[in-house]
Design a protein around this motif. Structure first.
Motif, PDB file in Angstrom:
ATOM      1  N   PRO A 192      10.481   0.563   9.888  1.00 36.90           N
ATOM      2  CA  PRO A 192      11.483   0.182   8.897  1.00 36.90           C
ATOM      3  C   PRO A 192      11.131   0.751   7.522  1.00 36.90           C
ATOM      4  CG  PRO A 192      10.143  -1.712   9.475  1.00 36.90           C
ATOM      5  CD  PRO A 192       9.716  -0.585  10.375  1.00 36.90           C
ATOM      6  N   PRO A 193      12.138   1.026   6.725  1.00 34.68           N
ATOM      7  CA  PRO A 193      11.849   1.561   5.389  1.00 34.68           C
ATOM      8  C   PRO A 193      11.083   0.522   4.558  1.00 34.68           C
ATOM      9  CG  PRO A 193      14.212   1.218   5.687  1.00 34.68           C
ATOM     10  CD  PRO A 193      13.559   0.870   6.973  1.00 34.68           C
ATOM     11  N   PRO A 194      10.109   0.973   3.804  1.00 36.30           N
ATOM     12  CA  PRO A 194       9.342   0.040   2.974  1.00 36.30           C
ATOM     13  C   PRO A 194      10.099  -0.285   1.696  1.00 36.30           C
ATOM     14  CG  PRO A 194       8.539   2.253   2.655  1.00 36.30           C
ATOM     15  CD  PRO A 194       9.608   2.344   3.713  1.00 36.30           C
ATOM     16  N   ALA A 195       9.621  -1.302   1.048  1.00 38.38           N
ATOM     17  CA  ALA A 195      10.151  -1.617  -0.285  1.00 38.38           C
ATOM     18  C   ALA A 195       9.712  -0.490  -1.219  1.00 38.38           C
ATOM     19  CB  ALA A 195       9.594  -2.953  -0.750  1.00 38.38           C
ATOM     20  N   ARG A 196      10.421  -0.376  -2.339  1.00 39.65           N
ATOM     21  CA  ARG A 196      10.050   0.634  -3.339  1.00 39.65           C
ATOM     22  C   ARG A 196       9.537  -0.078  -4.585  1.00 39.65           C
ATOM     23  NH1 ARG A 196      10.523   6.294  -2.098  1.00 39.65           N
ATOM     24  NH2 ARG A 196      11.830   6.399  -0.251  1.00 39.65           N
ATOM     25  N   SER A 197       8.477   0.462  -5.136  1.00 40.39           N
ATOM     26  CA  SER A 197       7.951  -0.100  -6.381  1.00 40.39           C
ATOM     27  C   SER A 197       8.837   0.370  -7.530  1.00 40.39           C
ATOM     28  CB  SER A 197       6.494   0.328  -6.576  1.00 40.39           C
ATOM     29  OG  SER A 197       6.421   1.734  -6.660  1.00 40.39           O
ATOM     30  N   GLU A 198       8.571  -0.111  -8.720  1.00 38.86           N
ATOM     31  CA  GLU A 198       9.393   0.244  -9.891  1.00 38.86           C
ATOM     32  C   GLU A 198       9.388   1.743 -10.155  1.00 38.86           C
ATOM     33  OE1 GLU A 198       8.405  -2.032 -13.362  1.00 38.86           O
ATOM     34  OE2 GLU A 198       8.599  -3.927 -12.273  1.00 38.86           O
ATOM     35  N   ASN A 199       8.290   2.410  -9.839  1.00 33.75           N
ATOM     36  CA  ASN A 199       8.227   3.851 -10.085  1.00 33.75           C
ATOM     37  C   ASN A 199       8.777   4.666  -8.904  1.00 33.75           C
ATOM     38  OD1 ASN A 199       6.202   3.523  -8.235  1.00 33.75           O
ATOM     39  ND2 ASN A 199       4.542   4.144  -9.602  1.00 33.75           N
ATOM     40  N   ARG A 234       6.802   9.477   7.730  1.00 32.35           N
ATOM     41  CA  ARG A 234       8.169   9.675   7.212  1.00 32.35           C
ATOM     42  C   ARG A 234       9.154   9.923   8.347  1.00 32.35           C
ATOM     43  NH1 ARG A 234       5.908  13.324   2.378  1.00 32.35           N
ATOM     44  NH2 ARG A 234       5.503  11.658   0.893  1.00 32.35           N
ATOM     45  N   PHE A 235       8.716  10.689   9.348  1.00 34.76           N
ATOM     46  CA  PHE A 235       9.583  10.945  10.506  1.00 34.76           C
ATOM     47  C   PHE A 235       9.898   9.639  11.237  1.00 34.76           C
ATOM     48  CE2 PHE A 235       9.965  11.649  15.075  1.00 34.76           C
ATOM     49  CZ  PHE A 235      11.103  12.435  15.110  1.00 34.76           C
ATOM     50  N   MET A 239       0.848  -1.170   0.000  1.00 31.43           N
ATOM     51  CA  MET A 239       0.000   0.000   0.000  1.00 31.43           C
ATOM     52  C   MET A 239       0.891   1.229   0.000  1.00 31.43           C
ATOM     53  SD  MET A 239      -1.523   0.266   3.901  1.00 31.43           S
ATOM     54  CE  MET A 239      -1.419  -1.466   4.221  1.00 31.43           C
ATOM     55  N   ARG A 240       0.376   2.318  -0.509  1.00 35.99           N
ATOM     56  CA  ARG A 240       1.113   3.581  -0.553  1.00 35.99           C
ATOM     57  C   ARG A 240       0.966   4.320   0.761  1.00 35.99           C
ATOM     58  NH1 ARG A 240       0.113   5.887  -6.609  1.00 35.99           N
ATOM     59  NH2 ARG A 240       1.289   4.260  -7.677  1.00 35.99           N
ATOM     60  N   ILE A 241       1.774   5.348   0.922  1.00 34.04           N
ATOM     61  CA  ILE A 241       1.815   6.076   2.180  1.00 34.04           C
ATOM     62  C   ILE A 241       0.476   6.733   2.523  1.00 34.04           C
ATOM     63  CG2 ILE A 241       2.697   8.267   1.251  1.00 34.04           C
ATOM     64  CD1 ILE A 241       4.589   8.303   3.779  1.00 34.04           C
ATOM     65  N   TYR A 274       7.773   4.639  -5.705  1.00 30.89           N
ATOM     66  CA  TYR A 274       6.855   4.879  -4.595  1.00 30.89           C
ATOM     67  C   TYR A 274       7.129   3.894  -3.458  1.00 30.89           C
ATOM     68  CZ  TYR A 274       3.935   7.883  -7.550  1.00 30.89           C
ATOM     69  OH  TYR A 274       3.459   8.888  -8.356  1.00 30.89           O
ATOM     70  N   ARG A 275       6.908   4.366  -2.255  1.00 31.91           N
ATOM     71  CA  ARG A 275       7.011   3.485  -1.099  1.00 31.91           C
ATOM     72  C   ARG A 275       5.878   2.455  -1.186  1.00 31.91           C
ATOM     73  NH1 ARG A 275       8.300   8.672   1.056  1.00 31.91           N
ATOM     74  NH2 ARG A 275      10.107   8.647   2.421  1.00 31.91           N
ATOM     75  N   ASP A 276       6.209   1.222  -0.862  1.00 31.92           N
ATOM     76  CA  ASP A 276       5.224   0.145  -0.901  1.00 31.92           C
ATOM     77  C   ASP A 276       5.196  -0.511   0.480  1.00 31.92           C
ATOM     78  OD1 ASP A 276       3.375  -1.677  -1.794  1.00 31.92           O
ATOM     79  OD2 ASP A 276       4.842  -2.961  -2.796  1.00 31.92           O
TER      80      ASP A 276
END
Length: 164
Positions: free
Chosen positions: A27-34, A18-19, A1-3, A36-38
Protein backbone atom coordinates in the motif's frame (compact mmCIF):
# COMPACT_ATOMS: atom_id res chain seq x y z
CA UNK A 1 10.89 5.34 8.00
CA UNK A 2 12.10 6.42 4.57
CA UNK A 3 12.39 4.16 1.57
CA UNK A 4 16.15 3.73 1.99
CA UNK A 5 15.70 2.50 5.54
CA UNK A 6 12.94 0.13 4.42
CA UNK A 7 15.21 -1.17 1.67
CA UNK A 8 18.08 -1.80 4.09
CA UNK A 9 15.81 -3.43 6.65
CA UNK A 10 14.30 -5.88 4.17
CA UNK A 11 17.03 -6.31 1.57
CA UNK A 12 14.61 -5.24 -1.15
CA UNK A 13 15.87 -2.77 -3.76
CA UNK A 14 14.29 0.71 -3.73
CA UNK A 15 13.04 0.36 -7.31
CA UNK A 16 11.43 -2.96 -6.42
CA UNK A 17 9.66 -1.36 -3.46
CA UNK A 18 8.30 1.34 -5.77
CA UNK A 19 7.22 -1.34 -8.25
CA UNK A 20 5.38 -3.22 -5.50
CA UNK A 21 3.61 0.01 -4.59
CA UNK A 22 2.59 0.67 -8.20
CA UNK A 23 1.36 -2.89 -8.63
CA UNK A 24 -0.72 -2.71 -5.43
CA UNK A 25 1.19 -5.37 -3.48
CA UNK A 26 2.42 -2.72 -1.05
CA UNK A 27 0.00 0.00 0.00
CA UNK A 28 1.15 3.56 -0.60
CA UNK A 29 2.80 5.07 2.47
CA UNK A 30 1.85 8.31 4.10
CA UNK A 31 3.78 11.36 2.93
CA UNK A 32 5.66 13.65 5.27
CA UNK A 33 5.37 17.43 4.96
CA UNK A 34 8.36 17.54 2.63
CA UNK A 35 6.77 14.88 0.35
CA UNK A 36 8.97 11.97 1.34
CA UNK A 37 7.39 8.57 1.69
CA UNK A 38 6.93 7.66 5.34
CA UNK A 39 6.72 3.87 5.75
CA UNK A 40 5.23 2.29 8.86
CA UNK A 41 6.15 -0.97 10.55
CA UNK A 42 3.22 -2.62 8.70
CA UNK A 43 4.98 -1.85 5.40
CA UNK A 44 8.13 -3.52 6.68
CA UNK A 45 6.21 -6.66 7.68
CA UNK A 46 4.29 -6.80 4.41
CA UNK A 47 7.44 -6.27 2.36
CA UNK A 48 9.23 -9.01 4.32
CA UNK A 49 6.25 -11.30 3.58
CA UNK A 50 6.45 -10.48 -0.13
CA UNK A 51 10.20 -11.01 -0.16
CA UNK A 52 9.82 -14.40 1.52
CA UNK A 53 7.18 -15.49 -1.00
CA UNK A 54 9.40 -14.37 -3.88
CA UNK A 55 12.31 -16.31 -2.37
CA UNK A 56 10.02 -19.35 -2.64
CA UNK A 57 9.79 -18.48 -6.36
CA UNK A 58 6.13 -17.52 -6.20
CA UNK A 59 4.77 -15.30 -8.94
CA UNK A 60 3.51 -11.82 -8.15
CA UNK A 61 -0.03 -13.02 -8.87
CA UNK A 62 0.42 -15.80 -6.31
CA UNK A 63 1.85 -13.33 -3.81
CA UNK A 64 -1.19 -11.09 -4.34
CA UNK A 65 -3.50 -14.04 -3.66
CA UNK A 66 -1.60 -14.86 -0.48
CA UNK A 67 -1.68 -11.24 0.66
CA UNK A 68 -5.43 -11.13 0.05
CA UNK A 69 -5.79 -14.29 2.14
CA UNK A 70 -3.91 -12.91 5.15
CA UNK A 71 -6.15 -12.92 8.17
CA UNK A 72 -8.90 -14.74 6.30
CA UNK A 73 -10.97 -17.39 8.02
CA UNK A 74 -12.85 -18.18 4.82
CA UNK A 75 -12.34 -21.91 4.16
CA UNK A 76 -12.47 -21.40 0.39
CA UNK A 77 -9.69 -18.80 0.51
CA UNK A 78 -7.58 -21.06 2.70
CA UNK A 79 -8.12 -23.99 0.34
CA UNK A 80 -6.78 -21.73 -2.43
CA UNK A 81 -3.68 -21.02 -0.33
CA UNK A 82 -3.09 -24.74 0.13
CA UNK A 83 -3.64 -25.38 -3.60
CA UNK A 84 -1.21 -22.59 -4.47
CA UNK A 85 1.54 -24.08 -2.31
CA UNK A 86 0.82 -27.57 -3.67
CA UNK A 87 1.08 -26.23 -7.21
CA UNK A 88 4.35 -24.47 -6.39
CA UNK A 89 5.69 -27.68 -4.87
CA UNK A 90 4.76 -29.54 -8.07
CA UNK A 91 6.67 -26.98 -10.15
CA UNK A 92 9.73 -27.31 -7.92
CA UNK A 93 9.62 -31.10 -8.13
CA UNK A 94 9.39 -30.93 -11.93
CA UNK A 95 12.40 -28.60 -12.03
CA UNK A 96 14.33 -30.93 -9.72
CA UNK A 97 13.59 -33.86 -12.02
CA UNK A 98 14.71 -31.79 -14.99
CA UNK A 99 17.89 -30.73 -13.19
CA UNK A 100 18.66 -34.35 -12.28
CA UNK A 101 18.31 -35.33 -15.94
CA UNK A 102 20.61 -32.46 -16.88
CA UNK A 103 23.13 -33.62 -14.29
CA UNK A 104 23.07 -37.15 -15.73
CA UNK A 105 23.62 -35.76 -19.23
CA UNK A 106 26.61 -33.69 -18.09
CA UNK A 107 28.10 -36.65 -16.21
CA UNK A 108 27.79 -38.79 -19.36
CA UNK A 109 29.41 -36.03 -21.40
CA UNK A 110 32.23 -35.56 -18.92
CA UNK A 111 33.00 -39.30 -19.02
CA UNK A 112 34.02 -38.83 -22.66
CA UNK A 113 37.11 -36.90 -21.56
CA UNK A 114 40.17 -39.13 -21.26
CA UNK A 115 42.42 -36.18 -20.31
CA UNK A 116 45.12 -37.30 -22.77
CA UNK A 117 44.79 -34.19 -24.92
CA UNK A 118 48.30 -34.61 -26.37
CA UNK A 119 47.35 -37.87 -28.12
CA UNK A 120 43.56 -37.74 -28.53
CA UNK A 121 40.97 -35.28 -29.70
CA UNK A 122 38.72 -33.89 -27.00
CA UNK A 123 35.97 -36.45 -26.46
CA UNK A 124 33.63 -33.85 -25.02
CA UNK A 125 33.93 -31.61 -28.09
CA UNK A 126 33.47 -34.61 -30.39
CA UNK A 127 30.24 -35.48 -28.60
CA UNK A 128 28.99 -31.90 -28.86
CA UNK A 129 29.80 -31.82 -32.58
CA UNK A 130 27.93 -35.10 -33.06
CA UNK A 131 24.93 -33.65 -31.28
CA UNK A 132 25.13 -30.52 -33.43
CA UNK A 133 24.95 -32.82 -36.47
CA UNK A 134 21.82 -34.40 -35.06
CA UNK A 135 23.53 -37.65 -34.18
CA UNK A 136 23.19 -39.51 -30.92
CA UNK A 137 25.79 -38.51 -28.34
CA UNK A 138 26.75 -39.45 -24.81
CA UNK A 139 24.42 -36.91 -23.24
CA UNK A 140 21.55 -37.51 -25.71
CA UNK A 141 21.67 -41.14 -26.77
CA UNK A 142 18.60 -40.73 -28.94
CA UNK A 143 19.01 -38.92 -32.24
CA UNK A 144 17.58 -35.42 -31.84
CA UNK A 145 17.36 -34.37 -35.50
CA UNK A 146 15.90 -36.61 -38.20
CA UNK A 147 18.43 -37.60 -40.88
CA UNK A 148 16.34 -35.86 -43.54
CA UNK A 149 16.72 -32.54 -41.69
CA UNK A 150 20.52 -32.82 -41.41
CA UNK A 151 22.75 -31.01 -43.91
CA UNK A 152 24.28 -33.38 -46.48
CA UNK A 153 27.75 -32.91 -44.98
CA UNK A 154 26.54 -33.88 -41.51
CA UNK A 155 26.34 -37.60 -42.23
CA UNK A 156 28.94 -40.10 -41.09
CA UNK A 157 31.51 -38.87 -43.64
CA UNK A 158 31.21 -35.26 -42.39
CA UNK A 159 31.38 -36.14 -38.71
CA UNK A 160 34.55 -35.74 -36.72
CA UNK A 161 36.28 -39.02 -35.85
CA UNK A 162 35.30 -40.34 -32.45
CA UNK A 163 37.60 -41.88 -29.87
CA UNK A 164 35.64 -44.35 -27.80
Amino acid sequence: MRIGELSKSTGVDIETIRFYEKSGLLPPPARSENGYRDYAHAHLERLAFIRHCRALDMSLADVALLLDSLGSRDPEALVQVDALVASQLGKVRARLKSMQALEAQLVALQKRCDADHDHHACGILEELVSAAHGEACACHPEVTTPAAARPASAGPAGAAPRNR
